[in-house]
Design an enzyme around this catalytic site. Structure first.
Site, PDB file in Angstrom:
ATOM      1  N   PHE A 161     -27.345  22.188  22.411  1.00  0.00           N
ATOM      2  CA  PHE A 161     -28.434  22.501  21.486  1.00  0.00           C
ATOM      3  C   PHE A 161     -29.073  21.204  20.992  1.00  0.00           C
ATOM      4  O   PHE A 161     -28.414  20.176  20.859  1.00  0.00           O
ATOM      5  CB  PHE A 161     -27.982  23.395  20.331  1.00  0.00           C
ATOM      6  CG  PHE A 161     -27.253  22.685  19.241  1.00  0.00           C
ATOM      7  CD1 PHE A 161     -25.900  22.495  19.324  1.00  0.00           C
ATOM      8  CD2 PHE A 161     -27.932  22.209  18.122  1.00  0.00           C
ATOM      9  CE1 PHE A 161     -25.219  21.831  18.327  1.00  0.00           C
ATOM     10  CE2 PHE A 161     -27.256  21.544  17.116  1.00  0.00           C
ATOM     11  CZ  PHE A 161     -25.882  21.358  17.215  1.00  0.00           C
TER      12      PHE A 161
ATOM     13  N   THR B 268     -25.362  16.445  22.616  1.00  0.00           N
ATOM     14  CA  THR B 268     -23.992  16.502  23.131  1.00  0.00           C
ATOM     15  C   THR B 268     -24.018  17.400  24.366  1.00  0.00           C
ATOM     16  O   THR B 268     -24.610  18.486  24.319  1.00  0.00           O
ATOM     17  CB  THR B 268     -23.043  17.081  22.055  1.00  0.00           C
ATOM     18  OG1 THR B 268     -23.121  16.242  20.905  1.00  0.00           O
ATOM     19  CG2 THR B 268     -21.621  17.161  22.557  1.00  0.00           C
TER      20      THR B 268
ATOM     21  N   ARG C 115       9.946   2.726  13.340  1.00  0.00           N
ATOM     22  CA  ARG C 115       9.717   1.323  13.012  1.00  0.00           C
ATOM     23  C   ARG C 115      10.548   0.924  11.790  1.00  0.00           C
ATOM     24  O   ARG C 115      10.497   1.609  10.763  1.00  0.00           O
ATOM     25  CB  ARG C 115       8.230   1.128  12.692  1.00  0.00           C
ATOM     26  CG  ARG C 115       7.839  -0.281  12.335  1.00  0.00           C
ATOM     27  CD  ARG C 115       7.796  -1.141  13.558  1.00  0.00           C
ATOM     28  NE  ARG C 115       7.280  -2.483  13.278  1.00  0.00           N
ATOM     29  CZ  ARG C 115       7.222  -3.440  14.182  1.00  0.00           C
ATOM     30  NH1 ARG C 115       7.644  -3.216  15.428  1.00  0.00           N
ATOM     31  NH2 ARG C 115       6.738  -4.625  13.864  1.00  0.00           N
TER      32      ARG C 115
ATOM     33  N   GLY D 116       0.057  -3.552  13.010  1.00  0.00           N
ATOM     34  CA  GLY D 116      -0.765  -4.193  14.045  1.00  0.00           C
ATOM     35  C   GLY D 116      -0.941  -3.313  15.271  1.00  0.00           C
ATOM     36  O   GLY D 116      -1.991  -3.361  15.936  1.00  0.00           O
TER      37      GLY D 116
ATOM     38  N   GLU E  33     -23.273  17.977  12.695  1.00  0.00           N
ATOM     39  CA  GLU E  33     -23.493  19.268  12.022  1.00  0.00           C
ATOM     40  C   GLU E  33     -23.809  19.084  10.539  1.00  0.00           C
ATOM     41  O   GLU E  33     -23.475  19.918   9.709  1.00  0.00           O
ATOM     42  CB  GLU E  33     -22.260  20.173  12.194  1.00  0.00           C
ATOM     43  CG  GLU E  33     -22.493  21.414  13.029  1.00  0.00           C
ATOM     44  CD  GLU E  33     -22.576  21.076  14.511  1.00  0.00           C
ATOM     45  OE1 GLU E  33     -23.582  20.442  14.904  1.00  0.00           O
ATOM     46  OE2 GLU E  33     -21.673  21.465  15.252  1.00  0.00           O
TER      47      GLU E  33
HETATM   48  C1  LIG Z   1     -22.193  11.597  18.856  1.00  0.00           C
HETATM   49  C2  LIG Z   1     -23.269  12.445  18.280  1.00  0.00           C
HETATM   50  C3  LIG Z   1     -23.534  13.703  18.803  1.00  0.00           C
HETATM   51  C4  LIG Z   1     -24.575  14.476  18.296  1.00  0.00           C
HETATM   52  N1  LIG Z   1     -24.857  15.692  18.874  1.00  0.00           N
HETATM   53  C5  LIG Z   1     -25.969  16.351  18.497  1.00  0.00           C
HETATM   54  C6  LIG Z   1     -26.385  17.535  19.189  1.00  0.00           C
HETATM   55  O1  LIG Z   1     -25.701  18.011  20.100  1.00  0.00           O
HETATM   56  N2  LIG Z   1     -27.559  18.108  18.845  1.00  0.00           N
HETATM   57  C7  LIG Z   1     -28.337  17.627  17.822  1.00  0.00           C
HETATM   58  O2  LIG Z   1     -29.386  18.211  17.548  1.00  0.00           O
HETATM   59  N3  LIG Z   1     -27.962  16.537  17.124  1.00  0.00           N
HETATM   60  C8  LIG Z   1     -26.799  15.881  17.437  1.00  0.00           C
HETATM   61  N4  LIG Z   1     -26.418  14.749  16.763  1.00  0.00           N
HETATM   62  C9  LIG Z   1     -27.256  14.257  15.678  1.00  0.00           C
HETATM   63  C10 LIG Z   1     -26.663  14.488  14.308  1.00  0.00           C
HETATM   64  O3  LIG Z   1     -26.739  15.851  13.983  1.00  0.00           O
HETATM   65  C11 LIG Z   1     -27.407  13.611  13.310  1.00  0.00           C
HETATM   66  O4  LIG Z   1     -27.057  12.259  13.597  1.00  0.00           O
HETATM   67  C12 LIG Z   1     -27.080  13.939  11.881  1.00  0.00           C
HETATM   68  O5  LIG Z   1     -27.602  15.201  11.533  1.00  0.00           O
HETATM   69  C13 LIG Z   1     -27.626  12.893  10.916  1.00  0.00           C
HETATM   70  O6  LIG Z   1     -28.974  12.647  11.167  1.00  0.00           O
HETATM   71  P1  LIG Z   1     -29.512  11.141  11.346  1.00  0.00           P
HETATM   72  O7  LIG Z   1     -28.588  10.429  12.246  1.00  0.00           O
HETATM   73  O8  LIG Z   1     -30.928  11.198  11.696  1.00  0.00           O
HETATM   74  O9  LIG Z   1     -29.337  10.505   9.905  1.00  0.00           O
HETATM   75  P2  LIG Z   1     -30.432  10.600   8.735  1.00  0.00           P
HETATM   76  O10 LIG Z   1     -30.853  12.001   8.539  1.00  0.00           O
HETATM   77  O11 LIG Z   1     -31.471   9.580   8.963  1.00  0.00           O
HETATM   78  O12 LIG Z   1     -29.540  10.155   7.487  1.00  0.00           O
HETATM   79  C14 LIG Z   1     -29.184   8.790   7.241  1.00  0.00           C
HETATM   80  C15 LIG Z   1     -28.350   8.732   5.958  1.00  0.00           C
HETATM   81  O13 LIG Z   1     -29.119   9.245   4.856  1.00  0.00           O
HETATM   82  C16 LIG Z   1     -28.432  10.323   4.244  1.00  0.00           C
HETATM   83  N5  LIG Z   1     -29.438  11.302   3.797  1.00  0.00           N
HETATM   84  C17 LIG Z   1     -30.419  11.875   4.539  1.00  0.00           C
HETATM   85  N6  LIG Z   1     -31.129  12.728   3.793  1.00  0.00           N
HETATM   86  C18 LIG Z   1     -30.565  12.730   2.551  1.00  0.00           C
HETATM   87  C19 LIG Z   1     -30.837  13.423   1.320  1.00  0.00           C
HETATM   88  N7  LIG Z   1     -31.838  14.325   1.227  1.00  0.00           N
HETATM   89  N8  LIG Z   1     -30.053  13.153   0.242  1.00  0.00           N
HETATM   90  C20 LIG Z   1     -29.028  12.262   0.331  1.00  0.00           C
HETATM   91  N9  LIG Z   1     -28.732  11.571   1.462  1.00  0.00           N
HETATM   92  C21 LIG Z   1     -29.469  11.812   2.550  1.00  0.00           C
HETATM   93  C22 LIG Z   1     -27.521  10.888   5.318  1.00  0.00           C
HETATM   94  O14 LIG Z   1     -26.434  11.597   4.727  1.00  0.00           O
HETATM   95  C23 LIG Z   1     -27.085   9.606   6.012  1.00  0.00           C
HETATM   96  O15 LIG Z   1     -26.072   8.999   5.258  1.00  0.00           O
HETATM   97  C24 LIG Z   1     -25.342  13.990  17.213  1.00  0.00           C
HETATM   98  C25 LIG Z   1     -25.050  12.744  16.655  1.00  0.00           C
HETATM   99  C26 LIG Z   1     -24.039  11.963  17.179  1.00  0.00           C
HETATM  100  C27 LIG Z   1     -23.767  10.611  16.575  1.00  0.00           C
END
Ligand SMILES: Cc1cc2nc3c(=O)[nH]c(=O)nc-3n(C[C@H](O)[C@H](O)[C@H](O)COP(=O)(O)OP(=O)(O)OC[C@H]3O[C@@H](n4cnc5c(N)ncnc54)[C@H](O)[C@@H]3O)c2cc1C
Length: 398
Positions: free
Chosen positions: A127, A163, A282, A354, A377
């Protein structure tokens, strides 16, 4: 009390399924996980065995060839798989979410078209909501589907962090459409994109450029997806009606949050198992380190967190299975389980001294896997938004 993370009240069938998965994990996943992880190799044999065990169809109704099991059964299996290797639970996670969305929101024709093949694992789901410029802020999606004639759409834009992006053959992609443009989340639509597995231009206008390099969560592919004038039909819209995609995805990731909670429980359990074993092997200052009170107390804290996380996860799954609204319970479980998982993993790492930093010890992998659970998620901050919104709804002062 006997062992940690027991689940009272399971049916005989549930017990049997979970016991089978546990034994599979002990025999086939744990002994191979480190090697596959370090080689960043796709766990094909393990995935083939999971297909034979029916795990891809665990929650798909029997009428479509699945096992028709509950979210709780699914979550308990995921907990076991993640105890073995978090990447394995990642292989079925996105598949499960797409199958769930299809079951709940698909048209009759879409269910017939996909669910029987998804139940066997022949069709595998991914997704896609995230884009390079957004993850938490789903309503800001930029990828656009333009109308093309009466029944067609042309999709253009870049998706990020899929993913199973390359190994999947069905992507549920959330994109912007022109309908219902009065509110940002009313003009989002889920398109079902059936594609061949692999990299490159897999369909005219659909490219999976490359595997993204990650800190951990190796073995499975995480990719981008580029739509470049991809021609879709109105029949590919989940549920057949545009403008409902935001709700579809939020429903999907709500069960996904229970699933991430279960993964966190599994990783934390493994970290605890490794710590309590190592602490008895250990010795320092003439006795096993488990006999130093600081280490014994650390084990006590870890075990309490493992137990609390398991109970929250089971509660959220049971609530969903009962048909009750579970956004707050799933948000709380996801928040607590992933934070506790990070803490327990870190505590286990410290107990290993370590050797915790050595690639020969399993805990180094868990240290790299646990942080992802704080993000996927929905981050902890997003969970706290969901929880507080639900609380203010429930406790509103008039
Ligand atoms: C290994 C991996 C697999 C993934 N797989 C999928 C997938 O299959 N499908 C998919 O659609 N996505 C996927 N993702 C994406 C993932 O869902 C997002 O990385 C995640 O939702 C966070 O979004 P962002 O990285 O854009 O961070 P941002 O939204 O830019 O957030 C950055 C920081 O700001 C904080 N923040 C943002 N908005 C607010 C707010 N309103 N109030 C307070 N704090 C806030 C966040 O908590 C975070 O600390 C994947 C990510 C990774 C790393």
């Amino acid at each position: 009390m006997t062992r940690l993370a027991q689940t009272p009240g399971l049916t005989d069938v549930q017990q049997e399924i979970v016991a089978n998965v546990r034994s599979f994990v002990d025999k086939q996943i744990i002994p191979n996980a480190q090697e596959l992880e370090h080689a960043d190799e796709y766990p094909q044999e393990i995935v083939d065995d999971m297909r034979k065990m029916g795990l891809f169809g665990l929650m798909i109704p029997e009428e479509y060839g699945g096992l028709g099991e509950s979210l709780l059964t699914y979550a308990l299996c995921v907990e076991e798989l993640a105890r073995g290797w978090m990447s394995i639970s990642g292989v079925i996670n996105t598949h499960f979410i797409v199958a769930y969305m299809l079951r709940r929101h698909g048209t009759g024709e879409q269910k017939q078209r996909f669910l029987p093949r998804m139940a066997t694992g022949e069709v595998r789901g991914a997704f896609s909501m995230s884009e390079p410029e957004l993850g938490s802020d789903v309503a800001a999606i930029k990828t656009t589907a333009r109308r093309d004639g009466d029944t067609g759409y042309v999709i253009t834009g870049q998706k990020m962090w899929l993913t199973n992006g390359a190994s999947s053959t069905l992507v549920a992609a959330l994109v912007r459409t022109e309908e219902g443009a009065d509110k940002p989340h009313r003009n989002l639509t889920t398109f079902l994109v059936e594609k061949p597995a692999g990299f490159g231009e897999v369909l005219p206008g659909v490219t999976i450029p490359r595997k993204l390099e990650k800190l951990g969560y190796m073995g499975i592919d995480t990719t981008e997806l580029v739509f470049d004038d991809y021609r879709a039909s109105a029949d590919d819209i989940l549920g057949g009606v545009p403008g409902k995609g935001f709700g579809h995805m939020m429903d999907g990731i709500e069960v996904g949050r229970v699933n991430v909670s279960a993964r966190a429980c599994g990783v934390a359990q493994r970290a605890f198992e490794l710590a309590i074993r190592y602490a008895q092997q250990r010795s320092t200052f003439g006795k096993p380190i488990a006999e130093h009170q600081a280490i014994a107390f650390s084990l006590a804290e870890m075990a309490t967190k493992v137990e609390a996380a398991h109970l929250m996860m089971v509660n959220a799954a049971r609530l969903k299975d009962s048909g009750e609204r579970n956004d707050v319970a799933a948000g709380m479980a996801k928040y607590l389980c992933s934070e506790y998982c990070a803490e327990v993993t870190q505590a286990s790492f410290r107990i290993h001294g370590g050797y915790g930093y050595s690639k020969e010890f399993e805990i180094e992998r868990l240290m790299r896997d646990a942080p992802f659970l704080l993000i996927g998620e929905g981050t902890s901050e997003i969970q706290k938004q969901i929880i507080s919104k639900g609380l203010l709804r429930e406790y509103r002062e008039h």
